[in-house]
Design a protein around this motif. Structure first.
Motif, PDB file in Angstrom:
ATOM      1  N   MET A 144       0.824  -1.209   0.000  1.00 27.36           N
ATOM      2  CA  MET A 144       0.000   0.000   0.000  1.00 27.36           C
ATOM      3  C   MET A 144       0.858   1.259   0.000  1.00 27.36           C
ATOM      4  SD  MET A 144      -3.244  -0.830  -0.150  1.00 27.36           S
ATOM      5  CE  MET A 144      -4.285   0.436   0.596  1.00 27.36           C
ATOM      6  N   VAL A 151      -0.904   3.923   5.727  1.00 25.73           N
ATOM      7  CA  VAL A 151      -1.245   2.678   6.408  1.00 25.73           C
ATOM      8  C   VAL A 151      -1.029   2.838   7.907  1.00 25.73           C
ATOM      9  CG1 VAL A 151      -0.592   1.302   4.393  1.00 25.73           C
ATOM     10  CG2 VAL A 151       1.086   1.703   6.191  1.00 25.73           C
ATOM     11  N   ASN A 224      -5.565   4.292   4.430  1.00 24.79           N
ATOM     12  CA  ASN A 224      -6.285   3.423   3.490  1.00 24.79           C
ATOM     13  C   ASN A 224      -6.152   1.950   3.846  1.00 24.79           C
ATOM     14  OD1 ASN A 224      -5.504   5.968   1.718  1.00 24.79           O
ATOM     15  ND2 ASN A 224      -7.291   4.998   0.766  1.00 24.79           N
ATOM     16  N   PHE A 225      -5.206   1.616   4.705  1.00 24.16           N
ATOM     17  CA  PHE A 225      -5.050   0.240   5.171  1.00 24.16           C
ATOM     18  C   PHE A 225      -4.808   0.276   6.670  1.00 24.16           C
ATOM     19  CE2 PHE A 225      -2.317  -3.475   6.184  1.00 24.16           C
ATOM     20  CZ  PHE A 225      -3.209  -4.484   5.858  1.00 24.16           C
ATOM     21  N   ALA A 464      -7.594  -7.058  -1.685  1.00 24.03           N
ATOM     22  CA  ALA A 464      -6.997  -6.061  -2.581  1.00 24.03           C
ATOM     23  C   ALA A 464      -7.824  -5.939  -3.857  1.00 24.03           C
ATOM     24  CB  ALA A 464      -5.554  -6.451  -2.903  1.00 24.03           C
ATOM     25  N   VAL A 469      -7.050  -2.255  -5.381  1.00 23.10           N
ATOM     26  CA  VAL A 469      -5.637  -1.898  -5.207  1.00 23.10           C
ATOM     27  C   VAL A 469      -4.780  -3.120  -5.516  1.00 23.10           C
ATOM     28  CG1 VAL A 469      -6.146  -0.129  -3.481  1.00 23.10           C
ATOM     29  CG2 VAL A 469      -5.655  -2.473  -2.735  1.00 23.10           C
TER      30      VAL A 469
END
Length: 493
Positions: A144, A151, A224-225, A464, A469
Motif C-alpha cells: 500500500m 497505512v 487506506n489500510f 486487494a 488496489v
C-alpha cells in the motif's frame, strides 16, 4: 449479570449493523457527530479502505461452539456474515505457528516465498535453524505504501519496523512497513489485550490519539489500510500459565478451556460491533473492505477432565520405539543445536507435531517406508506427510522429509510431564487447520457461504481485488473471485 449486559449490548450493536451501511450524516467537519474527528480533512481520503482484523487462533470449531445452546454468543459476527462472505473451509498452512502464518497472510504467500518456516533442520549447515519475524516477501502494508497510500497497524507485530534481539540471529533490524512515529505508515501499541486493541482501532477511526506514553500519536488523515491484531483467543486457548490470562483463571478441564475461549469471543464480538459502528459513522463505510481472519486454530491436548487419562502424557516414546525397532539412530534436536555425527534421523518439533529429516542417506528407503507405515497405524497419530506432500503445502525446501502429526487430543511433547487441558496449534489436525474467516463490505457479495476450499494466503489478494488496489508483489494466493461482486456463486464441492 455482566454476561447479560454484554449480550444486550451485542444484540443492540447487531441491530445497528443490519440497518444498512449509509450514514445519516455527511462527512464534512461541521456535520460530524460527537466523538468523531474534528480535524480538517481527516476523512478526505482518496481511494478505498481495507480494514484487516486478525484474531489469533480463531478456530472454526470455536465459532461453531458459540452457536450452540439456543442463543448465539456472536450476534455481531452473525450479522456481518449476513452482510458478507463466510468461508467455511478456510485452511491454515505449514507450519501452523503464529509468526510464519501471520507473515503468510499479510504477504499472501506461504513460507516457500516468505522464507519463514519457524524452525527446521538445515542439512547444509547441519544445524536446527530458527526464525522470528523474517519475511523476504512484500507484505500488504508495504504494498500500500508503494502505491502511495497511508497505512497503520495496531499491534499487528509482523508489520512493525524495528530493531530487536533475535535469539536465533542476534540483534537485527526488521523492515516491515510500519513504524512508531511515522504518520504515513504508523505502528501503534494499544494495551495488552484484544479489547484494548479494539479501542485503539476505534480511536484511529475516530481520528483520536492512539498508543501510550511517548509512542502516543494522532494521525491527520484516515489511512487506506488499517491492521489490528488480537491474541486473546490464542492465550486462552493455550491455557498454559498458572496465573491465567487477563484475570481469567487457568482451566483444569477441556470444557473449562473452551468456556474461557468462548467467554472472550463474546467480548471480542461486542467490540467488533463498536468498531463497525465507528466505521459507519465516518461516512466512508461503503468504501471499506473488511477482512476478519486468523493464522491457525487450536489443537486441544492433555487430560480432558482434570484427572489422568490416555492423553495426559506424551506419546513421543512410542514413536521412538518404532524407529529403534528398525535399527535407525534418531535424535531430537532443539533450535540452534547440532545433531551428533552418529545421528541418522533428526527429529525437530515446536512441541506438538514432529519433523523427520534423514541425515544419513545410506538408510534404505524401504526401512523408512516401514517406519512411517507403522507410525501411521498408531491410534494416537493423525496424519503422516511425505516430502512431496509437504512441498505441496508451500513449505520451504528441506523443511522435512516427513511430518508426523498427533490426533487430538494426543501430543508429542518431549519428556514425561503430565499435561491438563492444554492447547497448541502446530498440528495437521482439523482443530488447528480449519479456521474462521469472514469478509464483508466494498466489492464483496452479501450473505454468501463460501464452501469451497480456500487458504489463508487468499484473503489479502482477495481484499486487494475487492478494494481495487494492488496485492503484495510476491503474493501467490488466489483471488477468490466467487466472493467478489460479479463472481459466480460458490458452492461446496
Amino acid at each position: 449479570m455482566r454476561k447479560n449486559i454484554i449480550k444486550l449490548l451485542s444484540l443492540a450493536l447487531a441491530l445497528v449493523l443490519t440497518m444498512g451501511s449509509q450514514p445519516a450524516f455527511a462527512s464534512s467537519k461541521d456535520s460530524l457527530p460527537v466523538g468523531l474527528s474534528l480535524q480538517e480533512g481527516y476523512y478526505n481520503v482518496d481511494g478505498n479502505i481495507i480494514i484487516y482484523i486478525n484474531w489469533d487462533a480463531f478456530a472454526e470449531y470455536y465459532y461453531d461452539l458459540a452457536q450452540q445452546g439456543g442463543t448465539s454468543r456472536t450476534p455481531v459476527l452473525n450479522s456481518l456474515i449476513a452482510e458478507g462472505v463466510h468461508f467455511t473451509d478456510m485452511n491454515s498452512g505449514l507450519p501452523s505457528i503464529t509468526n510464519p502464518m501471520q507473515t503468510a497472510i499479510l504477504s499472501g504467500a506461504w513460507p516457500e516465498t516468505t522464507m519463514n518456516p519457524y524452525r527446521y533442520y538445515n542439512p547444509v549447515q547441519d544445524k536446527v535453524i530458527g526464525f522470528a519475524r523474517e519475511n523476504e516477501a512484500e507484505n500488504m502494508a508495504q504494498a500500500m505504501v508503494r502505491q502511495g497510500f497511508r497505512v497503520a497497524s495496531v499491534n499487528q507485530f509482523v508489520l512493525e519496523s524495528r530493531e530487536e534481539a533475535n535469539v536465533y540471529h542476534g540483534k537485527k533490524y526488521y523492515d516491515k512497513g510500519c513504524a512508531v512515529g511515522n504518520k504515513q505508515a504508523a505502528y501503534f501499541t494499544s494495551g495488552d489485550n484484544g479489547l484494548d486493541r479494539f479501542d485503539g482501532m476505534i480511536a484511529l477511526i475516530k481520528g483520536e490519539p492512539v498508543g501510550t506514553g511517548a509512542n502516543r500519536m494522532q494521525l491527520d488523515k484516515l489511512p487506506n489500510f488499517i491492521a489490528g491484531y488480537m491474541d486473546d483467543l490464542d492465550a486462552l486457548g493455550h491455557n498454559e500459565t498458572a496465573a491465567g490470562y487477563d484475570g481469567v483463571a487457568q482451566a483444569t478441564t477441556e470444557q473449562g478451556r473452551r468456556d474461557n475461549v468462548l467467554n472472550r469471543l463474546e467480548l471480542l464480538d461486542a467490540k467488533l460491533g463498536e468498531l463497525v459502528a465507528a466505521c459507519k459513522a465516518t461516512g466512508l463505510y461503503d468504501r471499506m473492505t473488511f477482512v476478519l481472519g486468523t493464522d491457525h486454530g487450536m489443537h486441544p491436548f492433555g487430560s480432558q477432565n482434570g484427572g489422568t487419562d490416555d492423553y495426559t502424557v506424551s506419546k513421543l516414546q512410542g514413536i521412538y520405539d518404532i524407529i529403534s525397532e528398525h535399527g535407525v539412530k534418531y535424535e531430537y534436536v532443539a533450535a540452534g543445536k547440532v545433531p551428533l555425527s552418529s545421528t541418522q534421523l533428526v527429529i525437530v518439533s515446536a512441541g506438538l507435531q514432529l519433523q523427520f529429516t534423514l541425515k544419513d542417506s545410506t538408510v534404505p528407503q524401504a526401512t523408512m517406508d516401514a517406519i512411517m507405515t507403522k507410525i501411521a497405524a498408531q491410534p494416537y497419530v493423525g496424519k503422516v506427510l511425505n516430502k512431496q506432500e509437504i512441498a505441496a503445502r508451500g513449505a520451504i525446501a528441506d523443511f522435512a522429509d516427513y511430518i508426523v502429526s498427533p490426533k487430538a487430543p494426543y501430543h508429542f511433547k518431549p519428556g514425561t510431564s503430565a499435561y491438563k487441558a492444554r492447547g497448541q496449534h502446530e498440528s495437521q489436525d482439523d482443530t488447528a487447520q480449519k479456521v474462521f474467516a469472514l469478509m464483508w463490505g466494498n466489492g464483496l457479495k452479501k450473505g454468501v457461504t463460501y464452501g469451497l476450499p480456500a487458504d489463508i494466503i487468499d484473503l489479502i489478494p482477495t481484499a486487494a481485488a475487492a478494494a481495487g488496489v494492488g496485492a503484495p508483489a510476491n503474493a501467490t494466493g488466489q483471488v477468490l473471485t466467487d466472493a467478489l461482486v460479479g463472481g459466480s456463486n460458490p458452492v461446496a464441492p
